[in-house]
Design a protein around this motif. Sequence first.
Motif, PDB file in Angstrom:
ATOM      1  N   MET A   1       0.839  -1.193   0.000  1.00 11.75           N
ATOM      2  CA  MET A   1       0.000   0.000   0.000  1.00 11.75           C
ATOM      3  C   MET A   1       0.879   1.250   0.000  1.00 11.75           C
ATOM      4  O   MET A   1       1.704   1.438   0.884  1.00 11.75           O
ATOM      5  CB  MET A   1      -0.916   0.018   1.226  1.00 11.75           C
ATOM      6  N   GLU A   2       0.733   2.085  -0.988  1.00 11.51           N
ATOM      7  CA  GLU A   2       1.517   3.312  -1.091  1.00 11.51           C
ATOM      8  C   GLU A   2       0.956   4.365  -0.139  1.00 11.51           C
ATOM      9  O   GLU A   2      -0.251   4.581  -0.068  1.00 11.51           O
ATOM     10  CB  GLU A   2       1.482   3.838  -2.525  1.00 11.51           C
ATOM     11  N   SER A   3       1.848   5.019   0.600  1.00  9.58           N
ATOM     12  CA  SER A   3       1.429   6.040   1.547  1.00  9.58           C
ATOM     13  C   SER A   3       2.320   7.265   1.399  1.00  9.58           C
ATOM     14  O   SER A   3       3.523   7.147   1.162  1.00  9.58           O
ATOM     15  CB  SER A   3       1.512   5.515   2.988  1.00  9.58           C
ATOM     16  N   ASN A   4       1.735   8.436   1.537  1.00 12.94           N
ATOM     17  CA  ASN A   4       2.463   9.686   1.442  1.00 12.94           C
ATOM     18  C   ASN A   4       2.668  10.289   2.827  1.00 12.94           C
ATOM     19  O   ASN A   4       1.792  10.198   3.698  1.00 12.94           O
ATOM     20  CB  ASN A   4       1.700  10.688   0.567  1.00 12.94           C
ATOM     21  N   PHE A   5       3.825  10.919   3.025  1.00 11.76           N
ATOM     22  CA  PHE A   5       4.125  11.585   4.290  1.00 11.76           C
ATOM     23  C   PHE A   5       3.915  13.090   4.136  1.00 11.76           C
ATOM     24  O   PHE A   5       4.273  13.685   3.114  1.00 11.76           O
ATOM     25  CB  PHE A   5       5.570  11.315   4.709  1.00 11.76           C
ATOM     26  N   TYR A   6       3.325  13.704   5.163  1.00 12.60           N
ATOM     27  CA  TYR A   6       3.127  15.149   5.174  1.00 12.60           C
ATOM     28  C   TYR A   6       3.657  15.723   6.487  1.00 12.60           C
ATOM     29  O   TYR A   6       3.458  15.135   7.551  1.00 12.60           O
ATOM     30  CB  TYR A   6       1.636  15.497   5.030  1.00 12.60           C
ATOM     31  N   GLU A   7       4.320  16.849   6.384  1.00  9.80           N
ATOM     32  CA  GLU A   7       4.783  17.567   7.569  1.00  9.80           C
ATOM     33  C   GLU A   7       3.584  18.209   8.241  1.00  9.80           C
ATOM     34  O   GLU A   7       2.833  18.968   7.619  1.00  9.80           O
ATOM     35  CB  GLU A   7       5.801  18.632   7.179  1.00  9.80           C
ATOM     36  N   ALA A   8       3.377  17.924   9.507  1.00 12.56           N
ATOM     37  CA  ALA A   8       2.226  18.470  10.231  1.00 12.56           C
ATOM     38  C   ALA A   8       2.489  19.906  10.668  1.00 12.56           C
ATOM     39  O   ALA A   8       3.636  20.310  10.889  1.00 12.56           O
ATOM     40  CB  ALA A   8       1.915  17.597  11.442  1.00 12.56           C
ATOM     41  N   SER A   9       1.425  20.677  10.798  1.00  9.45           N
ATOM     42  CA  SER A   9       1.515  22.034  11.316  1.00  9.45           C
ATOM     43  C   SER A   9       1.637  21.990  12.832  1.00  9.45           C
ATOM     44  O   SER A   9       1.204  21.027  13.480  1.00  9.45           O
ATOM     45  CB  SER A   9       0.272  22.835  10.932  1.00  9.45           C
ATOM     46  N   MET A  10       2.228  23.030  13.406  1.00  9.01           N
ATOM     47  CA  MET A  10       2.265  23.110  14.860  1.00  9.01           C
ATOM     48  C   MET A  10       0.839  23.167  15.407  1.00  9.01           C
ATOM     49  O   MET A  10       0.510  22.517  16.404  1.00  9.01           O
ATOM     50  CB  MET A  10       3.056  24.339  15.304  1.00  9.01           C
ATOM     51  N   PHE A  11      -0.023  23.929  14.733  1.00 12.01           N
ATOM     52  CA  PHE A  11      -1.450  23.949  15.039  1.00 12.01           C
ATOM     53  C   PHE A  11      -2.197  24.435  13.804  1.00 12.01           C
ATOM     54  O   PHE A  11      -1.802  25.405  13.162  1.00 12.01           O
ATOM     55  CB  PHE A  11      -1.767  24.879  16.218  1.00 12.01           C
ATOM     56  N   TYR A  12      -3.278  23.741  13.495  1.00 13.28           N
ATOM     57  CA  TYR A  12      -4.101  24.135  12.342  1.00 13.28           C
ATOM     58  C   TYR A  12      -5.503  23.587  12.549  1.00 13.28           C
ATOM     59  O   TYR A  12      -5.683  22.441  12.961  1.00 13.28           O
ATOM     60  CB  TYR A  12      -3.507  23.566  11.048  1.00 13.28           C
ATOM     61  N   VAL A  13      -6.507  24.403  12.273  1.00 14.22           N
ATOM     62  CA  VAL A  13      -7.890  23.946  12.342  1.00 14.22           C
ATOM     63  C   VAL A  13      -8.650  24.550  11.166  1.00 14.22           C
ATOM     64  O   VAL A  13      -8.441  25.716  10.807  1.00 14.22           O
ATOM     65  CB  VAL A  13      -8.551  24.325  13.689  1.00 14.22           C
ATOM     66  N   ASP A  14      -9.516  23.742  10.557  1.00 17.65           N
ATOM     67  CA  ASP A  14     -10.205  24.186   9.345  1.00 17.65           C
ATOM     68  C   ASP A  14     -11.565  23.506   9.258  1.00 17.65           C
ATOM     69  O   ASP A  14     -11.719  22.337   9.638  1.00 17.65           O
ATOM     70  CB  ASP A  14      -9.369  23.827   8.109  1.00 17.65           C
ATOM     71  N   LYS A  15     -12.539  24.240   8.750  1.00 19.46           N
ATOM     72  CA  LYS A  15     -13.874  23.700   8.515  1.00 19.46           C
ATOM     73  C   LYS A  15     -14.208  23.878   7.049  1.00 19.46           C
ATOM     74  O   LYS A  15     -13.959  24.942   6.472  1.00 19.46           O
ATOM     75  CB  LYS A  15     -14.905  24.424   9.391  1.00 19.46           C
ATOM     76  N   GLY A  16     -14.767  22.847   6.437  1.00 18.82           N
ATOM     77  CA  GLY A  16     -15.078  22.969   5.013  1.00 18.82           C
ATOM     78  C   GLY A  16     -16.123  21.969   4.567  1.00 18.82           C
ATOM     79  O   GLY A  16     -16.284  20.897   5.150  1.00 18.82           O
ATOM     80  N   ARG A  17     -16.835  22.350   3.506  1.00 17.12           N
ATOM     81  CA  ARG A  17     -17.795  21.460   2.850  1.00 17.12           C
ATOM     82  C   ARG A  17     -17.123  20.918   1.592  1.00 17.12           C
ATOM     83  O   ARG A  17     -16.618  21.690   0.777  1.00 17.12           O
ATOM     84  CB  ARG A  17     -19.072  22.223   2.491  1.00 17.12           C
ATOM     85  N   LYS A  18     -17.140  19.607   1.415  1.00 17.54           N
ATOM     86  CA  LYS A  18     -16.387  18.990   0.335  1.00 17.54           C
ATOM     87  C   LYS A  18     -17.190  17.882  -0.341  1.00 17.54           C
ATOM     88  O   LYS A  18     -18.169  17.371   0.201  1.00 17.54           O
ATOM     89  CB  LYS A  18     -15.074  18.408   0.872  1.00 17.54           C
ATOM     90  N   TYR A  19     -16.717  17.522  -1.540  1.00 17.82           N
ATOM     91  CA  TYR A  19     -17.247  16.350  -2.243  1.00 17.82           C
ATOM     92  C   TYR A  19     -16.264  15.187  -2.148  1.00 17.82           C
ATOM     93  O   TYR A  19     -16.638  14.036  -2.268  1.00 17.82           O
ATOM     94  CB  TYR A  19     -17.502  16.674  -3.713  1.00 17.82           C
ATOM     95  N   GLN A  20     -14.998  15.517  -1.961  1.00 18.46           N
ATOM     96  CA  GLN A  20     -13.976  14.483  -1.835  1.00 18.46           C
ATOM     97  C   GLN A  20     -12.846  15.000  -0.962  1.00 18.46           C
ATOM     98  O   GLN A  20     -12.720  16.204  -0.732  1.00 18.46           O
ATOM     99  CB  GLN A  20     -13.418  14.087  -3.204  1.00 18.46           C
ATOM    100  N   SER A  21     -12.046  14.082  -0.458  1.00 18.11           N
ATOM    101  CA  SER A  21     -10.949  14.461   0.420  1.00 18.11           C
ATOM    102  C   SER A  21      -9.872  15.212  -0.361  1.00 18.11           C
ATOM    103  O   SER A  21      -9.619  14.931  -1.535  1.00 18.11           O
ATOM    104  CB  SER A  21     -10.337  13.206   1.055  1.00 18.11           C
ATOM    105  N   SER A  22      -9.239  16.179   0.298  1.00 23.44           N
ATOM    106  CA  SER A  22      -8.125  16.899  -0.323  1.00 23.44           C
ATOM    107  C   SER A  22      -6.863  16.045  -0.336  1.00 23.44           C
ATOM    108  O   SER A  22      -5.882  16.383  -0.978  1.00 23.44           O
ATOM    109  CB  SER A  22      -7.857  18.210   0.429  1.00 23.44           C
ATOM    110  N   MET A  23      -6.882  14.914   0.391  1.00 22.67           N
ATOM    111  CA  MET A  23      -5.770  13.959   0.409  1.00 22.67           C
ATOM    112  C   MET A  23      -6.318  12.574   0.073  1.00 22.67           C
ATOM    113  O   MET A  23      -6.596  11.769   0.973  1.00 22.67           O
ATOM    114  CB  MET A  23      -5.074  13.946   1.769  1.00 22.67           C
ATOM    115  N   PRO A  24      -6.524  12.266  -1.214  1.00 20.00           N
ATOM    116  CA  PRO A  24      -7.156  11.004  -1.601  1.00 20.00           C
ATOM    117  C   PRO A  24      -6.300   9.765  -1.358  1.00 20.00           C
ATOM    118  O   PRO A  24      -6.804   8.650  -1.324  1.00 20.00           O
ATOM    119  CB  PRO A  24      -7.423  11.200  -3.096  1.00 20.00           C
ATOM    120  N   MET A  25      -4.965   9.922  -1.203  1.00 20.16           N
ATOM    121  CA  MET A  25      -4.076   8.794  -0.984  1.00 20.16           C
ATOM    122  C   MET A  25      -3.987   8.460   0.503  1.00 20.16           C
ATOM    123  O   MET A  25      -4.241   9.296   1.362  1.00 20.16           O
ATOM    124  CB  MET A  25      -2.683   9.125  -1.512  1.00 20.16           C
ATOM    125  N   HIS A  26      -3.622   7.209   0.822  1.00 19.94           N
ATOM    126  CA  HIS A  26      -3.253   6.887   2.193  1.00 19.94           C
ATOM    127  C   HIS A  26      -2.076   7.781   2.585  1.00 19.94           C
ATOM    128  O   HIS A  26      -1.129   7.945   1.810  1.00 19.94           O
ATOM    129  CB  HIS A  26      -2.834   5.414   2.302  1.00 19.94           C
TER     130      HIS A  26
END
Length: 279
Positions: A1-26
Amino acid sequence: MESNFYEASMFYVDKGRKYQSSMPMHHYHDGYEIFYLVSGDICYFIGDQAYQAVSGALFIIGMNEIHKLVNASGATFERITLEFKKEFLEGLFPEGQSFDVMSSFNEGRPFVKLTGQEQGYVERHLEHMIHEFTHMPEGYEACLQTLLFQLLLFILRKMSSAQAPEQTSIGTIHKKTFEIVDYMNRHYAERLTIEGISKRFYISPSHFCKTFRKSTGFTFTEYLNHVRIKEAKALLIGTSDKVADVAERVGFESLTHFGRTFKELTGMPPLKYRRLHQS
């Protein structure tokens, strides 16, 4: 299973209405994540487990834990994503605490099942965090640290008080209930009743009410009102439609009933909510 790594923010919060995930990969990241589903229904893969989630679902995802969101229905969903690193809380509280507020992330139980009242508390808490993070008033960082600690403490106490580990992987949320929730999210503007839903999905009204509340934390009427009011909030902020038109568009047959229900769930009348959030 291919997985992508992302650097996390020190703090981040967001609210949104979506049709699909902004991160479709594992993917995984070097921080912690709290995911709250405001409305809609999705499937969340965390590690080697899959979870069917409906409105009010709360997930806690540990550091470097592989996860992925899937919205198979393609319908709109609304979510709040909170991401942070443990360092964000350092120095806020004195040393020598007898418990670790982050220990919930080590329980192997990423799904936190909330009652309807608890969902209201979590939503208001997250909305406060979004306001502080977005507008950055004086002292906002200290406020965010305090709010985050309070939320983590709530989750820790909630999980500690559970009599047994809550397993809610695919198959344990009643499949029929998941189908009904999807139908309600799509047809909330129509006249929906327990009898009508039961007949459509070939389930007895009593069994439907029991399994629905067990799966969602809401009664049928509570859930329907939450869906309708969440859609009404978006219309009040995003359009100039009259309140009566908004009430009709989201399925309320009475303006009085709409106003009373709106105030019960948000703490204020529709017009005051519009003025406050549009300003």
